[in-house]
Design a protein around this motif. Structure first.
Motif, mmCIF file in Angstrom:
data_model
loop_
_atom_site.group_PDB
_atom_site.id
_atom_site.type_symbol
_atom_site.label_atom_id
_atom_site.label_comp_id
_atom_site.label_asym_id
_atom_site.label_seq_id
_atom_site.Cartn_x
_atom_site.Cartn_y
_atom_site.Cartn_z
ATOM 1 N N ASP A 158 0.821 -1.203 0.000
ATOM 2 C CA ASP A 158 0.000 0.000 0.000
ATOM 3 C C ASP A 158 0.856 1.254 0.000
ATOM 4 N N ASP A 159 0.200 2.407 0.076
ATOM 5 C CA ASP A 159 0.898 3.690 -0.032
ATOM 6 C C ASP A 159 1.929 3.869 1.081
ATOM 7 N N TRP A 160 1.575 3.465 2.298
ATOM 8 C CA TRP A 160 2.501 3.608 3.426
ATOM 9 C C TRP A 160 3.754 2.768 3.204
ATOM 10 N N SER A 161 3.576 1.506 2.867
ATOM 11 C CA SER A 161 4.719 0.615 2.665
ATOM 12 C C SER A 161 5.591 1.095 1.517
ATOM 13 N N ALA A 162 4.951 1.578 0.450
ATOM 14 C CA ALA A 162 5.720 2.061 -0.692
ATOM 15 C C ALA A 162 6.599 3.240 -0.308
ATOM 16 N N ALA A 163 6.070 4.150 0.523
ATOM 17 C CA ALA A 163 6.856 5.307 0.960
ATOM 18 C C ALA A 163 8.042 4.873 1.814
ATOM 19 N N ILE A 164 7.827 3.886 2.689
ATOM 20 C CA ILE A 164 8.922 3.399 3.524
ATOM 21 C C ILE A 164 10.001 2.746 2.662
ATOM 22 N N LYS A 165 9.591 1.976 1.680
ATOM 23 C CA LYS A 165 10.563 1.326 0.803
ATOM 24 C C LYS A 165 11.339 2.353 -0.002
ATOM 25 N N MET A 166 10.673 3.415 -0.448
ATOM 26 C CA MET A 166 11.351 4.473 -1.198
ATOM 27 C C MET A 166 12.411 5.168 -0.350
ATOM 28 N N ALA A 167 12.224 5.151 0.963
ATOM 29 C CA ALA A 167 13.190 5.772 1.880
ATOM 30 C C ALA A 167 14.347 4.837 2.214
ATOM 31 N N GLY A 168 14.378 3.659 1.603
ATOM 32 C CA GLY A 168 15.475 2.731 1.830
ATOM 33 C C GLY A 168 15.325 1.865 3.057
#
Length: 253
Positions: free
Chosen positions: A98-108
């Motif tokens: 989801d959007d939350w997980s995607a943002a965390i992954k984008m942050a490395g």
């Protein structure tokens, strides 16, 4: 740390001195504090006074104790949670996260979510948020969100049963679809209202999030509105030591 016969050899004085060393980086995050014996000799006090001083820092959340090991300066890598971008516009959802997980992954970082689903009667608080009658059916999705295998958020979403029953929202597990589940079932959020409060955690929240004593939490409540009424309310409990909350807004005009 040096012994000074003129200094106040109290637990408070020891806590003040160690706190300053933490603040200035003399004792960096993750570093072990001197032993009780070293502190006792350095300050010229008893081990009991040293323990009392360190206990003050534990209550403040600056120092953590390791079972059977040394006491250390708390070390956390906070996430920056940009609530302006969260679930907005071109959402980052995919079929795998989801959007939350995607943002965390984008942050490395490495995100994960443990999800529990239930059908419940709306409490007075949830009913007020969703503008429904108390006791009406709601679908509840509760998430324990982790980052790098450490608990970071408790997030609970409630959806009116009138729109959630028989949809993906009742599926167990970490379900995600591009654009978000609400859009996929024909009830997209058109605008949201955020409410943020700061408080101390409940005992259950402390246990689930593994919070050291003295750690406050932010309670973030997001009410998502459809065309005519709220379609979801999400309450997220975010430990203060693991988050930087960010909002960005245009102030021109």
């Amino acid at each position: 740390m040096t012994s000074n016969p003129e200094r106040r050899t109290t637990a408070r004085a020891i806590a003040d001195d160690l706190r300053e060393q933490i603040r200035t980086g003399q004792l960096p995050p993750g570093s072990a504090l001197p032993t009780s014996r070293e502190l006792s000799e350095g300050y010229g006090v008893t081990a009991k006074t040293v323990s009392a001083g360190i206990d003050l820092l534990k209550v403040e959340g600056l120092v953590v104790g390791e079972r059977g090991g040394r006491r250390r300066v708390r070390a956390d890598r906070p996430i920056t949670w940009n609530l302006t971008h969260f679930e907005r516009g071109q959402r980052r959802d995919s079929r795998s996260m989801d959007d939350w997980s995607a943002a965390i992954k984008m942050a490395g970082r490495v995100p994960a979510q443990q999800v529990a689903v239930s059908t419940d009667a709306a409490s007075a608080e949830v009913a007020e948020w969703l503008q429904i009658r108390q006791g009406e059916s709601v679908v509840t999705r509760t998430r324990l969100r982790t980052v790098d295998d450490r608990p970071f958020q408790l997030s609970t979403s409630w959806f009116p049963g009138s729109i959630a029953s028989g949809t993906l929202l009742e599926e167990e597990g970490d379900v995600a679809v591009p654009g978000g589940i609400l859009k996929a079932i024909g009830h997209p959020q058109q605008h949201v209202r955020d409410e943020i409060s700061i408080r101390m955690p409940t005992p259950e929240e402390s246990e689930q999030l593994r919070l050291p004593p003295g750690t406050p939490v932010a309670q973030h409540v997001r009410i998502g509105y459809g065309e005519h009424a709220p379609v979801r309310v999400m309450r997220t409990i975010a430990p203060g030591d693991r988050h930087v909350l960010v909002y960005e807004m245009d102030v021109t005009g």
